[in-house]
Design a protein around this motif. Sequence first.
Motif: not given
Length: 90
Positions: A28, A32, A74, A78
């Motif tokens: 994550a 990002r 996120r 994921e």
Amino acid sequence: AQGRSVLIFPEGTRVKPGEAPELRSGFAGLYRMLDLPVVPIAVRSGHVWTKHGVKKPGVVTFRFMGHIPPGLPRAEAEARVHAGINALNG
């Protein structure tokens, strides 16, 4: 910056066939920070390359999944990666 790909294994290790562990948090953070699309790759290799043991002869299968755009929340990113990398389980 050089246009090269980055390959990571977001579970952090090889797993037994059929297992689908949670992704490590580093995925994550990279997703990002890099703000780039992600292409999940499902790999079926646990039957010939176990975590602990000798490699055996056999066929390893790779399936390249559809790309995941940058900037998703996120949990969504994921979930998509987890589904993609586990597409060959079953």
